[in-house]
Write an enzyme that holds these catalytic residues in place. Structure first.
Site, mmCIF file in Angstrom:
data_model
loop_
_atom_site.group_PDB
_atom_site.id
_atom_site.type_symbol
_atom_site.label_atom_id
_atom_site.label_comp_id
_atom_site.label_asym_id
_atom_site.label_seq_id
_atom_site.Cartn_x
_atom_site.Cartn_y
_atom_site.Cartn_z
ATOM 1 N N THR A 27 1.980 3.917 -0.514
ATOM 2 C CA THR A 27 2.742 3.891 -0.752
ATOM 3 C C THR A 27 3.814 2.989 -1.844
ATOM 4 O O THR A 27 2.522 3.202 -2.727
ATOM 5 C CB THR A 27 2.868 2.153 -0.140
ATOM 6 O OG1 THR A 27 1.852 1.585 -0.219
ATOM 7 C CG2 THR A 27 1.920 2.820 1.848
ATOM 8 N N ALA A 60 -1.602 0.484 -2.864
ATOM 9 C CA ALA A 60 -0.975 -0.920 -2.685
ATOM 10 C C ALA A 60 -0.352 -0.725 -3.870
ATOM 11 O O ALA A 60 -1.103 -1.873 -4.781
ATOM 12 C CB ALA A 60 -1.667 -1.772 -2.199
ATOM 13 N N VAL A 86 -5.291 -0.378 -6.398
ATOM 14 C CA VAL A 86 -4.258 -1.058 -6.609
ATOM 15 C C VAL A 86 -2.829 -0.260 -7.749
ATOM 16 O O VAL A 86 -3.451 0.345 -8.047
ATOM 17 C CB VAL A 86 -4.784 -1.876 -8.122
ATOM 18 C CG1 VAL A 86 -3.159 -3.291 -8.355
ATOM 19 C CG2 VAL A 86 -5.570 -2.850 -6.833
ATOM 20 N N LYS A 87 -2.328 -0.619 -7.381
ATOM 21 C CA LYS A 87 -0.847 0.992 -7.733
ATOM 22 C C LYS A 87 -0.483 0.292 -9.189
ATOM 23 O O LYS A 87 0.051 -0.575 -8.356
ATOM 24 C CB LYS A 87 -0.414 1.574 -6.836
ATOM 25 C CG LYS A 87 0.564 2.547 -6.782
ATOM 26 C CD LYS A 87 1.331 3.377 -6.157
ATOM 27 C CE LYS A 87 1.819 4.772 -5.846
ATOM 28 N NZ LYS A 87 2.684 5.234 -4.954
ATOM 29 N N VAL A 88 -0.291 0.680 -10.161
ATOM 30 C CA VAL A 88 0.280 0.023 -11.284
ATOM 31 C C VAL A 88 1.157 0.597 -12.183
ATOM 32 O O VAL A 88 1.310 2.140 -11.963
ATOM 33 C CB VAL A 88 -0.535 -0.839 -11.888
ATOM 34 C CG1 VAL A 88 0.065 -1.076 -13.420
ATOM 35 C CG2 VAL A 88 -1.894 -1.368 -11.461
#
Ligand code: G3P
Length: 218
Positions: A27, A60, A86-88
């Site tokens: 997402t 996310a 965790v998307k960074v």
């Protein structure tokens, strides 16, 4: 090769999960906004809802752009569910955050990758996934698939364990090209995945089998 679906739409995620070949979901803030998901608590609940539908990783994305904010959001997102990645974004603070989170055993997806140099920094920082954006490079007349090939080669040459997650994959031809380029994962809309099913000889062959059966058993 893993197939992720790139959406926050629960119906599409369920449909892809029902196919039996889904490995995860990605997402981003735009996809969450498209579904009308707003407010910190609703957003967190939506991530948990997605995790409960799929067997696999759910990316996310953090909203903060400063290091401390990325870390506190990243820790909060990771605590929601053990499937959360965790998307960074690939910025200076983002790379520092990937390093920090991976040192703590939290899986990360370094996103908005448009060059092999960015992918190298993300891999060195310990990212679980790097997300090069194929379609957005194609949009500016630059070969997005070529970048997938370069990053796959780099990972193999240096032995990085970071997986190449081809993102901004928009259609079935992109899927086929990502397979040929050796991407570890693609993330795409559902119709790019189901498009892989289509072949006129399959339709023709099936029609013939059924016609022959019905001649005798009709
Ligand atoms: O996975 C990244 C993706 O959501 C971006 O896709 O089509 O907006 O370039 P697109």
């Amino acid at each position: 090769m893993k197939f992720f679906i790139d959406t926050a739409n629960l119906d599409q995620i369920k449909e892809a999960q029902d196919l039996g070949i889904l490995d995860g979901v990605t997402t981003n803030p735009s996809l969450m906004a498209k579904e009308g998901i707003k407010g910190a608590e609703n957003i967190k609940k939506h991530y948990v809802d997605i995790c409960e539908i799929v067997d696999g990783d759910v990316s996310a994305e953090v909203i903060a752009t400063d290091f401390d904010g990325m870390i506190s959001e990243g820790l909060e997102l990771a605590a929601l569910h053990n499937q959360i990645v965790v998307k960074v974004p690939c910025t200076k603070n983002g790379i520092k955050a990937v390093k920090y989170l991976s040192t703590k055993g939290i899986r990360t997806n370094c996103t908005l990758i448009f060059s092999v140099g960015q992918a190298l920094l993300a891999a060195k920082a310990g990212a679980t996934y790097v997300s090069p954006f194929v379609g957005r490079l194609d949009d500016i007349c630059t070969d997005g698939i070529d970048l997938i090939r370069q990053i796959v080669d780099m990972n193999s040459y240096y032995g990085f364990e970071t997986q190449v997650l081809a993102a901004s994959v928009r259609h079935t031809m992109h899927m086929v090209q990502c397979i040929e380029a050796g991407a570890d994962v693609t993330t795409s809309p559902l119709n790019a995945i189901t498009g892989l099913l289509n072949h006129p000889l399959t339709d023709k062959g099936l029609a013939q089998f059924l016609a022959d059966y019905n001649k005798l058993n009709g």
